[in-house]
Design a protein around this motif. Structure first.
Motif, short mmCIF file in Angstrom:
data_model
loop_
_atom_site.label_atom_id
_atom_site.label_comp_id
_atom_site.label_asym_id
_atom_site.label_seq_id
_atom_site.Cartn_x
_atom_site.Cartn_y
_atom_site.Cartn_z
N ASN A 1 20.23 17.60 -13.95
CA ASN A 1 19.50 16.45 -13.40
C ASN A 1 17.99 16.57 -13.61
O ASN A 1 17.22 15.79 -13.05
N LYS A 2 17.57 17.52 -14.42
CA LYS A 2 16.14 17.70 -14.70
C LYS A 2 15.83 16.95 -16.00
O LYS A 2 16.10 17.45 -17.10
N ARG A 3 15.28 15.74 -15.86
CA ARG A 3 15.08 14.85 -17.01
C ARG A 3 13.59 14.50 -17.14
O ARG A 3 12.98 14.00 -16.19
N PRO A 4 12.98 14.72 -18.30
CA PRO A 4 11.57 14.35 -18.50
C PRO A 4 11.43 12.88 -18.91
O PRO A 4 12.27 12.33 -19.63
N TYR A 5 10.32 12.27 -18.49
CA TYR A 5 10.02 10.89 -18.84
C TYR A 5 8.63 10.82 -19.47
O TYR A 5 7.65 11.30 -18.88
N LEU A 6 8.57 10.23 -20.64
CA LEU A 6 7.32 10.05 -21.37
C LEU A 6 7.13 8.56 -21.63
O LEU A 6 7.97 7.93 -22.27
N VAL A 7 6.03 7.99 -21.14
CA VAL A 7 5.77 6.56 -21.30
C VAL A 7 4.43 6.39 -22.02
O VAL A 7 3.40 6.91 -21.58
N ILE A 8 4.45 5.65 -23.13
CA ILE A 8 3.26 5.36 -23.92
C ILE A 8 2.96 3.87 -23.77
O ILE A 8 3.80 3.02 -24.12
N GLY A 9 1.77 3.53 -23.29
CA GLY A 9 1.44 2.13 -23.09
C GLY A 9 1.10 1.40 -24.37
O GLY A 9 1.39 0.21 -24.50
N GLY A 10 0.48 2.09 -25.34
CA GLY A 10 0.06 1.45 -26.59
C GLY A 10 1.03 1.71 -27.73
O GLY A 10 2.18 1.31 -27.68
N MET A 11 0.56 2.41 -28.76
CA MET A 11 1.38 2.65 -29.95
C MET A 11 1.45 4.14 -30.26
O MET A 11 0.68 4.94 -29.72
N VAL A 12 2.37 4.49 -31.14
CA VAL A 12 2.50 5.86 -31.64
C VAL A 12 2.62 5.83 -33.16
O VAL A 12 2.94 4.79 -33.74
N ASP A 13 2.38 6.98 -33.78
CA ASP A 13 2.54 7.08 -35.23
C ASP A 13 3.93 7.64 -35.58
O ASP A 13 4.87 7.44 -34.84
N ASP A 14 4.03 8.35 -36.69
CA ASP A 14 5.33 8.74 -37.24
C ASP A 14 6.01 9.85 -36.43
O ASP A 14 5.39 10.57 -35.67
N TYR A 15 7.32 9.97 -36.66
CA TYR A 15 8.16 11.06 -36.14
C TYR A 15 8.25 11.08 -34.62
O TYR A 15 8.36 12.15 -34.02
N LEU A 16 8.21 9.93 -34.00
CA LEU A 16 8.43 9.86 -32.55
C LEU A 16 9.81 10.40 -32.22
O LEU A 16 10.81 9.99 -32.80
N GLY A 17 9.88 11.34 -31.27
CA GLY A 17 11.18 11.86 -30.83
C GLY A 17 11.93 12.67 -31.87
O GLY A 17 13.16 12.78 -31.81
#
Length: 656
Positions: free
Chosen positions: A485-501
């Motif tokens: 039940n240990k789950r990380p959350y990453l929230v980006i408001g704008g944009m990202v470049d290559d190789y997300l995730g």
């Protein structure tokens, strides 16, 4: 403490009506990142655009300077002026010469360097140009600046370097940067794996006698391609070697100059005098394994390894990152030629806030260890658990020495590399931007970045919350994971470049694209992911998902299936226009198995859906959306309403 981090680079070019650039400012900017280098080499190149027939040659020579002077004169070059400075037994010799033709000078330099280098590395000409002067040696940037009194020199354009030797010695100044080739100078961070092919290309044009480092070869490549009649932008495009998957290259040009392309992890800054204009160029490898930041203000253009170098000289400059597979070009007379990213997206990058009236620690003049120490001293003395720090300028490793302290840190300015790594229960609020490699292996707590995050944010992130109000860089959320039940959350408001995730194994990433025109993501999303979920607001081009084969490879594969009667002519005509990720949905039976074996064995290609979120997903994500809105000072109702929109949902193809 000095920590090796790879070389540091810096470039600055004045605009047409701006004041000349003072050497002392360049020294400050490159010395600010001396921890990226060592005492094994540093240097500067300065350009001053001018007319005339005088050319300048600079040479290192073990022995009497008159000997190399005679060698140059014996080659038919008339010397107008000669200065020599000795560093031990090494002569740093400067010659002002009268030039008949650039072709004759190239021949002289080639001949002399081959003779000297093959004679026990006795010396070499390391700089030749009309407007260019190179100053380099063994030491830190400040050491070289004192040696040549760089502080008193002014110029139209400068590039600078601090060196961390990798594949060549640091004991002699021959191997220090910048490297020069006839009105071209270059500084470089990284390693060029195409070195052998690049040398062969130059040897085929008659060049030889190199010192054996990729940086020098890059300088000669640029000069050689220019001399073959290509424009500055054509040369830059060839050398930057953009991905064949997404770029449209001239096939003939691509073949002829295939050995002039650069590969490997690198960032390079190139200065070039065309004779009537000065150009400053920034190139990063197409996977962007080395950092590079672009900046602009009223008077100057900047290229740097780290944002703090630019902010030191221009706190309110417009700053953005170079897009992977792109390049930056500006000139003294023409201004901005290629910004290295879509102009519409540059305005989305954030400016940091350095100061607030109520603070506990002023980081001005403190090293990164001093800031961490001051934080804990304040906590222990005051008993408070909330600490506000102002005037941060590239301070690294903040918070990693007290991962379980249960603090709230309010950080103002530009935070350096590796903030909040290993964090477990601290809360960080950054009222500015953070550099690379932040929040690595975070296991709990919360990080709120009110500006932008750079590359490799949240690597192996495995617990807690990371919120970015602005943009994030390359390779964000790679190897994220979760346990029970240990789950990380990453929230980006704008944009990202290559190789997300990339290689993601668990957790949740959300990219909202707020204020971004067009798609808020780069290429290769979810490459190799085996778990977790990525939610991107809006529709994403399916060709950007995973490390898919090119359209050309797919057409060849489909033709083979057609020849083996595994698909029909009608199916072939339909499928050949689709990317792999769409084709695999349409194939069945043996055809599908062949495709998966051929294209997915090494790097898994994720699956995706463009849809509204399920009730279960909204129930999970709504508290995160509300918390993100509260922490980043946005409307929580608006943020929750966004969950009702359509998202591109990317998951592992291995997920059951």
């Amino acid at each position: 403490m000095i920590s090796p981090s790879g070389c540091g680079v810096f470039g600055i070019l004045r605009k047409r009506n701006a004041p000349k650039i003072k050497g002392k400012d360049v020294v400050k900017a490159i010395d600010l990142v001396r921890y990226r280098g060592s005492d094994k080499g540093a240097g500067f190149a300065v350009f001053n655009l001018k007319e005339g027939n005088s050319y300048y040659i600079k040479a290192f020579y073990f022995g009497d300077g008159d000997e190399i002077k005679r060698e140059i004169e014996d080659q038919g070059i008339r010397i107008k002026g000669f200065n020599e400075k000795y560093i031990g037994e090494l002569c740093d010799c400067d010659f002002e010469i009268s030039l008949g033709s650039i072709a004759s000078l190239k021949k002289v330099v080639r001949n002399i360097n081959e003779i000297l280098w093959n004679n026990g590395k006795k010396g070499r000409i390391y700089s030749a140009g009309k407007s260019l002067q190179v100053y380099k040696g063994v030491g830190y940037p400040a050491d070289i600046a004192r040696q040549y009194n760089i502080y008193e020199v002014e110029g139209d354009m400068w590039i600078a370097h601090t060196r961390q030797p990798t594949n060549s010695p640091g004991s002699y100044p021959y191997w220090s940067h910048p490297f020069s080739a006839f009105d071209v100078a270059i500084v470089h961070n990284g390693d060029v794996s195409s070195f052998g092919a690049n040398v062969e290309f130059l040897q085929s044009r008659g060049w030889g006698g190199f010192v054996g480092t990729d940086s020098e070869v890059m300088a000669f490549l640029f000069e050689e391609l220019i001399s073959e009649g290509l424009s500055v932008e054509e040369v830059t495009r060839i050398m930057s070697n953009p991905s064949r998957r997404f770029s449209k290259l001239n096939v003939e040009e691509d073949y002829i100059y295939r050995n002039a392309r650069l590969d490997g992890p690198f960032t390079a800054i190139i200065g070039y005098d065309s004779g009537n204009d000065l150009f400053m160029i920034g190139i990063a490898d197409r996977a962007k394994f080395r950092p590079v930041i672009i900046g602009e203000d009223e008077n100057y253009y900047y290229i740097a390894s780290e944002e703090n170098q630019i902010r030191l000289l221009s706190p309110s400059a417009k700053v953005w990152t170079l897009e992977p597979g792109n390049y930056f070009i500006a000139s003294l007379l023409k201004g901005l030629i290629n910004p290295g990213r879509e102009v519409s997206k540059i305005s989305s990058f954030s400016k940091p806030i350095f100061y607030t009236e109520k603070f506990d620690i002023d980081a001005s003049g403190l090293g990164y260890k001093d800031v961490n120490k001051a934080i804990m001293e304040f906590v222990n003395k005051s008993g408070k658990k909330e600490v506000t720090v102002i005037n941060l300028l590239g301070h690294r490793y903040l918070g990693i020495s007290f991962p379980k302290a249960g603090l709230r840190l309010n950080l103002y300015g530009v935070v350096g590399n590796a903030m909040a790594n290993l964090n477990e229960n601290n809360v960080f609020h950054v009222y500015g931007n953070v550099a690379d490699d932040c929040c690595d292996t975070m296991q709990g707590g919360k990080v709120v970045i009110h500006g932008d995050a750079r590359d490799v944010l949240a690597q192996t992130f495995q617990g807690g919350y990371i919120y970015v109000k602005g943009n994030a860089g390359n390779r964000v959320g790679i190897q994220m994971r979760e346990y029970m039940n240990k789950r990380p959350y990453l929230v980006i408001g704008g944009m990202v470049d290559d190789y997300l995730g990339e290689y993601m194994a668990g957790g949740v990433i959300m990219v909202l694209g707020l204020g971004i025109k067009g798609e808020p993501v780069g290429n290769y999303i979810g490459s190799g992911m085996v778990g977790g979920r990525i939610y991107i607001r809006g529709k994403v081009n399916p060709e950007k998902i995973g490390l898919q084969p090119s359209r050309q490879e797919m057409v060849r594969f489909l033709k083979a299936l057609l020849l083996d009667n595994m698909i029909s002519e009608e199916e072939y005509n339909k499928l050949k226009e689709m990317p792999y990720i769409e084709v695999i949905k349409e194939l069945n039976g043996e055809a599908k198995k062949y495709a998966q074996k051929l294209f997915e064995e090494k790097v898994g290609i994720p699956t995706y859906e463009y849809r509204e979120l399920t009730e279960e997903e909204i129930k999970e994500l709504e508290p995160v959306a509300r918390d993100y809105a509260i922490e980043t000072n946005q409307n929580k109702d608006t943020m929750v309403e966004m969950l009702k929109e359509k998202y591109t949902v990317i998951t592992s193809s291995l997920r059951k």
